[in-house]
Design a protein around this motif. Sequence first.
Motif: not given
Length: 186
Positions: A1-4, A53-60
């Motif tokens: 994710m790496a997004e603040c 949703a944006p956080v869930s979608a960015a999960l790896t």
Amino acid sequence: MAECMTVTFTEIPLQALTDLVNGWGTLPREGDGRGDAPHRPVSDIAAHLGLPAPVSAALTPEALAHAADRLHPVFSAPDAEACARHLTRLLADSGVRPVVGAEDGGTLRAAWSVDDADQALVATASIALRQYLAAHGFARIGVCTAGNCADVYLDQSPGGRRRFCSVTCQNRTRVAAFRSRRAGTG
């Protein structure tokens, strides 16, 4: 994710919490021989975590495994003090803070917030564990006592005597004990 970015969320459902730790954690997967087996798709668990949703979608897969490995020691702590120290450290490291929001009709809603999306998963899981432990105590969480299993559990039974992650592990242990006793008396 790496997004603040500031992320607001409610706590993770308890079933999703144990699914995360057991399905993605290194120790649970190695404990029962699933270490090299492919993981379920990220989307299978991401939908149940209660994150935006944006956080869930960015999960790896790496983010799920990292979170699961950070959470497992809370369950495997040898005593309540060690559990509390580890959970406190997770909460502090994630930078989680309470938020109160207003819904339509003037109803206030409690939520949580972090400034770094990378911390949201550990934060929501830590909040759920903190709430559960405050209500039920340290004796109601643990690691399965069956041989070759390191899965975790949250004991929600009325008697509070759960020591296995599943009925399958409980039955395997009982059958093994029965066979052992029977072999010793024959």
